[in-house]
Design a protein around this motif. Structure first.
Motif, short mmCIF file in Angstrom:
data_model
loop_
_atom_site.label_atom_id
_atom_site.label_comp_id
_atom_site.label_asym_id
_atom_site.label_seq_id
_atom_site.Cartn_x
_atom_site.Cartn_y
_atom_site.Cartn_z
N TYR A 103 0.83 -1.20 0.00
CA TYR A 103 0.00 0.00 0.00
C TYR A 103 0.87 1.26 0.00
N VAL A 104 1.92 1.26 0.81
CA VAL A 104 2.83 2.41 0.86
C VAL A 104 3.47 2.65 -0.50
N LEU A 105 3.90 1.56 -1.15
CA LEU A 105 4.50 1.68 -2.47
C LEU A 105 3.51 2.24 -3.48
N SER A 106 2.23 1.85 -3.39
CA SER A 106 1.21 2.35 -4.30
C SER A 106 1.09 3.86 -4.21
N VAL A 107 1.04 4.36 -2.97
CA VAL A 107 0.94 5.80 -2.77
C VAL A 107 2.22 6.49 -3.26
N GLY A 108 3.38 5.89 -2.95
CA GLY A 108 4.64 6.48 -3.38
C GLY A 108 4.76 6.57 -4.89
N ILE A 109 4.33 5.51 -5.59
CA ILE A 109 4.40 5.51 -7.05
C ILE A 109 3.43 6.52 -7.64
N ALA A 110 2.23 6.64 -7.02
CA ALA A 110 1.26 7.64 -7.48
C ALA A 110 1.83 9.05 -7.35
N ILE A 111 2.50 9.31 -6.23
CA ILE A 111 3.15 10.61 -6.04
C ILE A 111 4.23 10.82 -7.11
N ALA A 112 5.01 9.76 -7.37
CA ALA A 112 6.07 9.86 -8.37
C ALA A 112 5.50 10.19 -9.76
N LEU A 113 4.37 9.59 -10.12
CA LEU A 113 3.76 9.86 -11.42
C LEU A 113 3.36 11.33 -11.54
N VAL A 114 2.76 11.86 -10.49
CA VAL A 114 2.34 13.27 -10.51
C VAL A 114 3.56 14.18 -10.60
N LEU A 115 4.56 13.91 -9.78
CA LEU A 115 5.75 14.76 -9.76
C LEU A 115 6.49 14.72 -11.10
#
Length: 333
Positions: A103-115
């Motif tokens: 779950y943490v990785l999912s949020v982190g990757i979503a943040i990375a996509l936006v950034l």
């Protein structure tokens, strides 16, 4: 401007949106530790999808955009693997329960996509107006290559000032409570360590973007290819994390391969900047037309040889070490 037909771009972005939603918000929301078989299937699907996409791009837009995509995707994917070192350290540093790591990785990757999307838009805008920015990008990549070669990027995770300062101004509990960010104990509200983990992953993603975006712009200026290369590199990263979690220490020569790729792209950017810009202290202030241009196929070849060679050398070294350990006399210890 992109050489890719508009219809193809729209269809591609629609498919990628579906992939992202399923990968991050459907599969990624299930709190479980994926098996090796599940990870291998997931990664094979997205690697196959990237290879098929490159082939379709070749058919509709020609070989140049396709080779640029393959070069960019391999570079970004390699950088993503290197970044997993830091993710592993962050998860260990904050003692994230294994069931919650997905779950943490999912949020982190979503943040990375936006950034990365924001960085791409800013990068395209800067390059269109100031082509000399390639000098800065090139110098930054050469510096990054030097750091990676020395192993300075993944030796240890250092908590940044934002995360550290929050510990002094906010009530943070000692234990996780599932995916919750806030809990109440004895009538007092606390933030769980999950908030700190999200901030650590998110701010670290910013640094990753500083590495990856200049690298991809050294291979192509097409924003569509830049974006799709980044998305395909991030899809399946959760499963790659669990699959390689026990193997990261065996990839001994990956930093060497990455440093070669980053240094090569850095030199390529500086050569492109010299070719199209005039500097008062070089060539009498006139652009240098004789500066060689590195073809796209050569970039792809260097990336494949450097990363592939590093992977093979790492596996050979790990195998030799395993044989030495198996042959060692127990009485020697």
């Amino acid at each position: 401007m992109s050489e890719t037909p508009l219809v193809f771009m729209v269809v591609t972005l629609a498919f990628l949106a579906v992939f992202i939603v399923v990968d991050l918000f459907v599969i990624g929301r299930r709190p479980h530790v994926p098996s090796t078989k599940e990870c291998a299937r997931h990664i094979a699907f997205f690697v196959g999808a990237a290879l098929v996409f490159g082939g379709l791009l070749w058919l509709v837009a020609g070989p140049k955009p396709a080779i640029e995509f393959y070069s960019g995707w391999l570079t970004e994917y390699s950088l993503s693997i290197d970044n997993l070192f830091v993710f592993v350290i962050i998860m260990g540093e904050f003692a994230v329960p294994r069931l919650l790591q997905k779950y943490v990785l999912s949020v982190g990757i979503a943040i990375a996509l936006v950034l990365r999307g924001v960085f791409i838009l800013v990068g395209v805008s800067l390059i269109d107006r100031f082509t000399w920015i390639f000098f800065i990008f090139g110098a930054f990549l050469l510096y990054t290559a030097w750091k990676v070669a020395r192993g300075q990027d993944e030796e240890e995770y250092k908590e940044n000032r934002l995360v550290a300062s929050l510990r002094h101004v906010m009530r943070i509990s000692d234990e996780y409570d599932g995916e919750r960010l806030r809990v109440s104990k004895d009538g007092v509200s606390y933030f769980t360590p999950m908030l700190i983990v999200f901030l650590a992953i998110g701010t670290t993603d910013v640094m990753f973007a500083f590495d990856s975006i200049p690298a991809i712009f050294g291979l192509t200026r097409d924003p569509f290819i830049v974006f799709t290369s980044n998305v395909f590199a991030l899809l399946g990263l959760q499963q790659l994390y669990f699959l390689l979690g026990a193997m990261l220490d065996k990839l001994a020569y990956l930093p060497v391969g990455l440093s070669i790729v980053l240094a090569f792209i850095g030199v390529k950017l500086i050569l492109e900047a010299l070719h199209g810009n005039s500097l008062p202290f070089i060539n009498g202030g006139e652009p240098i037309a004789a500066v060689p241009e590195i073809p796209t196929w050569l970039s792809l070849a260097v990336i494949v040889v450097a990363i592939g060679g590093a992977a093979v050398a790492s596996l050979v070294k790990a195998r030799r070490q395993g044989l030495k350990l198996s042959r060692r006399d127990p009485g020697e210890d």
